[in-house]
Motif scaffolding. Structure first.
Motif, PDB file in Angstrom:
ATOM      1  N   ILE A 272       0.723  -1.397  -0.175  1.00  0.00           N
ATOM      2  CA  ILE A 272       0.103   0.341   0.033  1.00  0.00           C
ATOM      3  C   ILE A 272       1.055   1.765  -0.117  1.00  0.00           C
ATOM      4  O   ILE A 272       0.186   2.252  -0.560  1.00  0.00           O
ATOM      5  CB  ILE A 272      -1.073  -0.517   1.558  1.00  0.00           C
TER       6      ILE A 272
ATOM      7  N   GLY B 149       1.112   3.849  -2.941  1.00  0.00           N
ATOM      8  CA  GLY B 149       0.341   5.451  -1.999  1.00  0.00           C
ATOM      9  C   GLY B 149       1.822   6.533  -2.650  1.00  0.00           C
ATOM     10  O   GLY B 149       1.544   7.470  -3.793  1.00  0.00           O
TER      11      GLY B 149
ATOM     12  N   ILE C 143      -5.269  -4.545  -2.651  1.00  0.00           N
ATOM     13  CA  ILE C 143      -5.936  -2.916  -1.638  1.00  0.00           C
ATOM     14  C   ILE C 143      -5.097  -2.514  -2.515  1.00  0.00           C
ATOM     15  O   ILE C 143      -5.917  -1.065  -2.793  1.00  0.00           O
ATOM     16  CB  ILE C 143      -5.388  -3.696  -0.639  1.00  0.00           C
ATOM     17  N   SER C 144      -4.143  -2.438  -2.558  1.00  0.00           N
ATOM     18  CA  SER C 144      -3.568  -1.182  -3.087  1.00  0.00           C
ATOM     19  C   SER C 144      -3.233  -1.276  -4.731  1.00  0.00           C
ATOM     20  O   SER C 144      -3.860  -0.378  -5.165  1.00  0.00           O
ATOM     21  CB  SER C 144      -1.714  -1.513  -2.939  1.00  0.00           C
TER      22      SER C 144
ATOM     23  N   PHE D 297      -6.692  -1.847  -6.302  1.00  0.00           N
ATOM     24  CA  PHE D 297      -7.546  -1.498  -6.197  1.00  0.00           C
ATOM     25  C   PHE D 297      -8.039  -0.153  -6.218  1.00  0.00           C
ATOM     26  O   PHE D 297      -8.467   0.893  -6.608  1.00  0.00           O
ATOM     27  CB  PHE D 297      -8.774  -2.615  -5.194  1.00  0.00           C
ATOM     28  N   LEU D 298      -7.405   0.721  -4.850  1.00  0.00           N
ATOM     29  CA  LEU D 298      -7.164   1.850  -4.750  1.00  0.00           C
ATOM     30  C   LEU D 298      -6.251   2.682  -6.146  1.00  0.00           C
ATOM     31  O   LEU D 298      -6.336   3.913  -6.270  1.00  0.00           O
ATOM     32  CB  LEU D 298      -6.756   2.273  -3.891  1.00  0.00           C
TER      33      LEU D 298
ATOM     34  N   ARG E  42      -9.242   3.132  -9.018  1.00  0.00           N
ATOM     35  CA  ARG E  42     -10.240   3.694  -8.147  1.00  0.00           C
ATOM     36  C   ARG E  42      -9.550   5.098  -8.267  1.00  0.00           C
ATOM     37  O   ARG E  42     -10.065   5.992  -9.089  1.00  0.00           O
ATOM     38  CB  ARG E  42     -10.751   3.579  -7.043  1.00  0.00           C
ATOM     39  N   PHE E  43      -8.703   5.544  -7.770  1.00  0.00           N
ATOM     40  CA  PHE E  43      -7.537   6.562  -8.042  1.00  0.00           C
ATOM     41  C   PHE E  43      -7.470   6.972  -9.910  1.00  0.00           C
ATOM     42  O   PHE E  43      -7.914   8.481 -10.020  1.00  0.00           O
ATOM     43  CB  PHE E  43      -6.113   6.824  -7.138  1.00  0.00           C
TER      44      PHE E  43
ATOM     45  N   THR F  81     -11.276   8.104 -10.626  1.00  0.00           N
ATOM     46  CA  THR F  81     -11.680   9.355 -10.434  1.00  0.00           C
ATOM     47  C   THR F  81     -10.550  10.008 -10.717  1.00  0.00           C
ATOM     48  O   THR F  81     -11.194  11.623 -11.687  1.00  0.00           O
ATOM     49  CB  THR F  81     -10.795   9.533  -8.670  1.00  0.00           C
TER      50      THR F  81
END
Length: 186
Positions: free
Chosen positions: A90, A94, A154-155, A157-158, A161-162, A165
């Protein structure tokens, strides 16, 4: 005949240099040690298992989480180690997201040196977390491995989504007032 001027064993201030073993495992159960059947795991920590296995059980060696002293020798430290392992990917993604966002931002020409330096330092941290994740995989500890995989899922997926967006925000009309019937484009 020519004689060898080097001693057969080097001597260091702490004593003679012993031959290095490439066995990365701590040996447990030798000698007169008794195993505690209620122990979470055995020993003072190992850096590699003999193939993938869980470091849980009185006959299993405890896993060492990257540094001496960070031994996963209880249920709490094991769960904490798994959670920390999940955070590594993550952090990697990130940092990548922040770097990509910063790269798409316009900056003043006078600030490019500072900006590039910060970007390079953040890339260094991204690589540090990547190599630490690799070392965690090399523990061959199943719980840590699956925690890392979950962190990557998870990362990713994020990250998706980022990026969605970001695409949505760039397609919208920046001058339109959102959710106002009088001002929204038809």
């Amino acid at each position: 005949s020519e004689t060898n001027s080097l001693p057969s064993r080097a001597v260091l201030p702490g004593g003679p240099l012993r031959s290095m073993s490439h066995d990365h495992h701590m040996h447990h159960g030798g000698g007169s040690e008794e195993m505690d059947p209620d122990a979470f795991c055995a020993g003072t920590g190992t850096v590699m298992m003999q193939g993938f296995q869980f470091a849980i059980g009185s006959s299993q060696p405890c896993a060492m989480f990257l540094f001496p002293g960070w031994v996963l020798d209880s249920a709490g430290t094991y769960v904490g180690g798994c959670f920390a392992a999940m955070l590594f990917p993550i952090c990697i993604v990130g940092i990548q997201m922040v770097r990509e966002l910063a790269a798409s931002t316009e900056i003043a020409p006078s600030a490019t040196l500072c900006f590039d330096l910060l970007n390079a330092v953040s890339y260094g941290f991204q690589m540090m977390f990547s190599y630490l994740a690799m070392l965690l995989v090399m523990l061959y500890e199943t719980g840590i491995f699956f925690s890392l995989l979950l962190g990557f899922v998870i990362s990713y997926f994020l990250l998706l989504r980022f990026k969605r967006t970001q695409k949505t925000q760039t397609r919208e009309d920046p001058t339109a007032v959102q959710n106002a019937p009088c001002c929204s484009p038809s």
